[in-house]
Design a protein around this motif. Structure first.
Motif, PDB file in Angstrom:
ATOM      1  N   ALA A  76       9.889  17.024  25.794  1.00  0.00           N
ATOM      2  CA  ALA A  76      10.688  17.548  26.816  1.00  0.00           C
ATOM      3  C   ALA A  76       9.994  18.467  27.646  1.00  0.00           C
ATOM      4  N   LYS A  77      10.534  18.613  28.840  1.00  0.00           N
ATOM      5  CA  LYS A  77       9.890  19.887  29.501  1.00  0.00           C
ATOM      6  C   LYS A  77      10.005  21.155  29.154  1.00  0.00           C
ATOM      7  N   PRO A  78       8.923  22.034  29.379  1.00  0.00           N
ATOM      8  CA  PRO A  78       7.761  21.818  30.341  1.00  0.00           C
ATOM      9  C   PRO A  78       6.866  21.042  29.649  1.00  0.00           C
ATOM     10  N   TRP A  79       6.842  20.724  28.326  1.00  0.00           N
ATOM     11  CA  TRP A  79       5.462  20.388  27.704  1.00  0.00           C
ATOM     12  C   TRP A  79       4.986  18.856  28.254  1.00  0.00           C
ATOM     13  N   SER A  80       6.077  18.117  28.627  1.00  0.00           N
ATOM     14  CA  SER A  80       5.745  16.815  29.127  1.00  0.00           C
ATOM     15  C   SER A  80       5.077  17.100  30.555  1.00  0.00           C
ATOM     16  N   THR A  81       5.576  17.913  31.479  1.00  0.00           N
ATOM     17  CA  THR A  81       4.873  18.229  32.668  1.00  0.00           C
ATOM     18  C   THR A  81       3.497  18.595  32.394  1.00  0.00           C
ATOM     19  N   MET A  82       3.261  19.345  31.259  1.00  0.00           N
ATOM     20  CA  MET A  82       1.920  20.061  31.100  1.00  0.00           C
ATOM     21  C   MET A  82       1.087  18.687  30.842  1.00  0.00           C
ATOM     22  N   LEU A  83       1.516  17.818  30.048  1.00  0.00           N
ATOM     23  CA  LEU A  83       0.726  16.877  29.706  1.00  0.00           C
ATOM     24  C   LEU A  83       0.502  15.697  30.852  1.00  0.00           C
ATOM     25  N   GLU A  84       1.421  15.639  31.567  1.00  0.00           N
ATOM     26  CA  GLU A  84       1.416  14.698  32.719  1.00  0.00           C
ATOM     27  C   GLU A  84       0.316  15.299  33.745  1.00  0.00           C
ATOM     28  N   TYR A  85       0.021  16.541  33.977  1.00  0.00           N
ATOM     29  CA  TYR A  85      -0.671  16.936  34.755  1.00  0.00           C
ATOM     30  C   TYR A  85      -2.042  17.764  34.182  1.00  0.00           C
ATOM     31  N   ARG A  86      -2.377  17.208  33.115  1.00  0.00           N
ATOM     32  CA  ARG A  86      -3.548  17.910  32.040  1.00  0.00           C
ATOM     33  C   ARG A  86      -4.591  17.704  32.950  1.00  0.00           C
ATOM     34  N   SER A  87      -4.819  16.889  33.824  1.00  0.00           N
ATOM     35  CA  SER A  87      -6.334  16.989  34.479  1.00  0.00           C
ATOM     36  C   SER A  87      -6.420  18.351  35.237  1.00  0.00           C
ATOM     37  N   TYR A  88      -5.379  19.006  35.494  1.00  0.00           N
ATOM     38  CA  TYR A  88      -5.543  20.102  36.237  1.00  0.00           C
ATOM     39  C   TYR A  88      -5.944  21.467  35.366  1.00  0.00           C
ATOM     40  N   SER A  89      -5.680  21.070  34.106  1.00  0.00           N
ATOM     41  CA  SER A  89      -5.841  22.453  33.172  1.00  0.00           C
ATOM     42  C   SER A  89      -7.477  22.512  32.841  1.00  0.00           C
ATOM     43  N   TRP A  90      -7.888  23.800  32.461  1.00  0.00           N
ATOM     44  CA  TRP A  90      -9.191  23.855  32.149  1.00  0.00           C
ATOM     45  C   TRP A  90      -9.325  23.115  30.455  1.00  0.00           C
ATOM     46  N   VAL A  91      -8.469  23.034  29.898  1.00  0.00           N
ATOM     47  CA  VAL A  91      -8.492  22.410  28.492  1.00  0.00           C
ATOM     48  C   VAL A  91      -9.187  21.400  28.465  1.00  0.00           C
ATOM     49  N   MET A  92      -9.079  20.405  29.492  1.00  0.00           N
ATOM     50  CA  MET A  92      -9.600  19.093  29.641  1.00  0.00           C
ATOM     51  C   MET A  92     -11.072  19.362  29.965  1.00  0.00           C
ATOM     52  N   TYR A  93     -11.543  20.412  30.455  1.00  0.00           N
ATOM     53  CA  TYR A  93     -12.981  20.366  30.826  1.00  0.00           C
ATOM     54  C   TYR A  93     -13.912  21.427  30.030  1.00  0.00           C
ATOM     55  N   TRP A  94     -13.486  22.104  28.885  1.00  0.00           N
ATOM     56  CA  TRP A  94     -13.844  23.200  28.464  1.00  0.00           C
ATOM     57  C   TRP A  94     -15.595  23.058  27.990  1.00  0.00           C
ATOM     58  N   PHE A  95     -15.710  21.619  27.547  1.00  0.00           N
ATOM     59  CA  PHE A  95     -16.922  21.448  26.946  1.00  0.00           C
ATOM     60  C   PHE A  95     -18.060  21.812  27.951  1.00  0.00           C
ATOM     61  N   TYR A  96     -17.749  21.345  29.116  1.00  0.00           N
ATOM     62  CA  TYR A  96     -18.739  21.220  30.222  1.00  0.00           C
ATOM     63  C   TYR A  96     -19.151  22.713  30.460  1.00  0.00           C
ATOM     64  N   PHE A  97     -18.106  23.410  30.588  1.00  0.00           N
ATOM     65  CA  PHE A  97     -18.313  24.873  30.802  1.00  0.00           C
ATOM     66  C   PHE A  97     -18.934  25.656  29.925  1.00  0.00           C
ATOM     67  N   LEU A  98     -18.818  25.316  28.584  1.00  0.00           N
ATOM     68  CA  LEU A  98     -19.408  26.058  27.518  1.00  0.00           C
ATOM     69  C   LEU A  98     -20.954  25.476  27.504  1.00  0.00           C
ATOM     70  N   LEU A  99     -21.152  24.195  27.859  1.00  0.00           N
ATOM     71  CA  LEU A  99     -22.599  23.816  27.885  1.00  0.00           C
ATOM     72  C   LEU A  99     -23.227  24.471  28.889  1.00  0.00           C
ATOM     73  N   GLY A 100     -22.752  24.839  29.955  1.00  0.00           N
ATOM     74  CA  GLY A 100     -23.659  25.675  30.886  1.00  0.00           C
ATOM     75  C   GLY A 100     -23.780  27.039  30.050  1.00  0.00           C
ATOM     76  N   ALA A 101     -22.944  27.483  29.405  1.00  0.00           N
ATOM     77  CA  ALA A 101     -23.346  28.774  28.863  1.00  0.00           C
ATOM     78  C   ALA A 101     -24.696  28.615  27.878  1.00  0.00           C
ATOM     79  N   VAL A 102     -24.877  27.384  27.223  1.00  0.00           N
ATOM     80  CA  VAL A 102     -26.099  27.088  26.638  1.00  0.00           C
ATOM     81  C   VAL A 102     -27.289  27.044  27.525  1.00  0.00           C
ATOM     82  N   CYS A 103     -27.136  26.527  28.262  1.00  0.00           N
ATOM     83  CA  CYS A 103     -28.202  26.366  29.512  1.00  0.00           C
ATOM     84  C   CYS A 103     -28.792  27.809  29.880  1.00  0.00           C
ATOM     85  N   ALA A 104     -27.619  28.576  30.320  1.00  0.00           N
ATOM     86  CA  ALA A 104     -27.887  29.945  31.120  1.00  0.00           C
ATOM     87  C   ALA A 104     -28.525  30.740  29.912  1.00  0.00           C
ATOM     88  N   TRP A 105     -28.188  30.780  28.698  1.00  0.00           N
ATOM     89  CA  TRP A 105     -28.568  31.548  27.586  1.00  0.00           C
ATOM     90  C   TRP A 105     -30.228  31.350  27.262  1.00  0.00           C
TER      91      TRP A 105
END
Length: 418
Positions: A202-231
């Motif tokens: 049901a909403k709002p959970w279905s809406t959140m999954l529908e637009y999941r590409s807008y969420s940082w949750v779907m890209y966190w690995f690349y961001f933290l990989l940047g931390a490894v490089c920067a360190w």
């Protein structure tokens, strides 16, 4: 004294910008009804050379944030206020420009009497006319949450010092592989399972999954990989060089697999969404290609060539170019959509890519020289100090160093084809 500039980051940003511009030009032409199969196949092959673009910007965002704030804890309010001005204000401005640019050529817009303000408000949350601006919404979430990411990385770093059975490098490598496994599982859920979850919730959970590409949750690995490089920049460089033969082999294998997967899964019209970012196999080719390109740039480090100079210049103005490039594609499409291009879609796409790149970067450069450039292209002018013997009017506008904005050059960090 500021930290030394890592030149390959700006160059990698330039390559990623070119990849995104190519993606969006391909998307403009590959779905046209008069396209012939050879053009369609060739554009698909080129498309799979560009999948690293957006995730690389997420990686570079993490790199720059952790690089500049590894030892210095940012004060949250000034930190967010500055990023709001550098990133979100340009997003709002260009959202309005895209919203108006599409509607002023529609007679209904002028005959309606009152503009549909609700559609403009919707654009600020779910961009459609400025389809690429979803990335700014997503990446800004990382800035908002950055203090928490920083605390988490510092905690992990403190725990690594307590491990004695294996070396620190081995510990970090194991953590990266573990995180990659978790992220692959998330991609598996996203591509194969979340559509059915969306229908069942049901909403709002279905809406959140529908637009999941807008969420940082779907890209966190690349961001933290940047931390490894920067360190540990030098260690990261050594990794990319040592892994280069393996990454080249992995990229070639995945390149053929993704091309086959798309052609097998498509009907009469190629479906590029089969190679979405949020898919395990696409994640593999992105990582292989990103490591491969980084390794090549490290091998070229210290050399002065026109090619590397051009990449550095492109990386410097890439945020403004990113914001404006879809508008240039719209302008080109205004003339090409009425044409019958059967047999010419490949060369027209390549020509459109060149025109889009040159025009978008020229606009970005031009706007960066004007007052208020921080709010248009995320680059802030800085007047150089007067040298002895110079008058007060001899200061030359320069880009302000230390500004951390997506795809920009001076410090910078930062689409999925729509």
């Amino acid at each position: 004294m500021g930290k030394p500039r890592i030149e390959e980051w700006t160059q990698l940003r330039g390559i990623a910008f070119l990849a995104i511009v190519m993606q969006h030009n391909i998307a403009e032409y590959i779905y046209r009804s008069d396209i012939e199969q050879p053009d369609s196949v060739m554009l698909t092959m080129i498309y799979h050379l560009t999948r690293f673009g957006t995730p690389t910007f997420v990686f570079l965002s993490g790199v720059m944030l952790f690089y500049h704030h590894r030892q210095v804890k940012p004060e949250y309010r000034p930190f967010i206020r500055k990023r709001f001005g550098d990133i979100y204000v340009p997003f709002v401005l260009w959202t309005l420009i895209y919203w108006l640019s599409v509607r002023i050529f529609t007679p209904a817009f002028w005959l309606s009497g009152t503009p549909d303000v609700r559609s403009l408000i919707r654009e600020l949350f779910i961009p459609q006319t400025g389809y690429h601006l979803w990335f700014v919404i997503m990446i800004f979430q990382f800035y908002v949450l950055f203090p928490l990411f920083r605390l988490g990385v510092q905690f992990v770093n403190s725990q690594l010092t307590k491990i004695t059975r294996i070396t620190r490098m081995q510990s970090v490598l194991l953590l990266v592989l573990l995180a990659a496994g978790v992220y692959s599982l998330l991609m598996k859920w996203s591509y194969y399972d979340m559509a059915s979850w969306t229908a069942a919730l049901a909403k709002p959970w279905s809406t959140m999954l529908e637009y999941r590409s807008y969420s940082w949750v779907m890209y966190w690995f690349y961001f933290l990989l940047g931390a490894v490089c920067a360190w540990a920049v030098d260690t990261w460089r050594n990794w990319t060089i040592r892994a280069l033969p393996w990454m080249i082999s992995l990229f070639i294998g995945m390149y053929f697999w993704l091309g086959y997967d798309v052609l097998r899964g498509s009907g009469d019209v190629v479906n590029l969404n089969i190679s979405t970012y949020l898919k395990p196999t696409t994640f593999i080719i992105i990582m292989a290609q990103m490591f491969m390109l980084y390794g090549f740039l490290v091998l070229l480090r210290g050399k002065t060539t026109k090619f590397l100079g051009a990449l550095t210049w492109i990386g410097r103005y890439s945020f403004g170019g990113y914001l404006v490039h879809a508008l240039v594609i719209y302008a080109i499409a205004y003339f090409t959509r009425p044409l019958q291009l059967g047999g010419w879609h490949l060369p027209v796409t390549l020509l459109s890519f060149l025109v889009t790149t040159a025009t978008a970067l020229a606009i970005s450069y031009g706007l960066s020289r004007l007052p208020g450039s921080r709010y248009t292209v995320g680059l802030q002018r800085k007047r150089s100090r007067n040298l002895p013997g110079q008058g007060s009017n001899t200061a030359e506008p320069r880009l302000k160093a230390g500004s951390v904005t997506p795809l920009s050059a001076s410090a910078s960090p930062s689409s999925e084809t729509s």
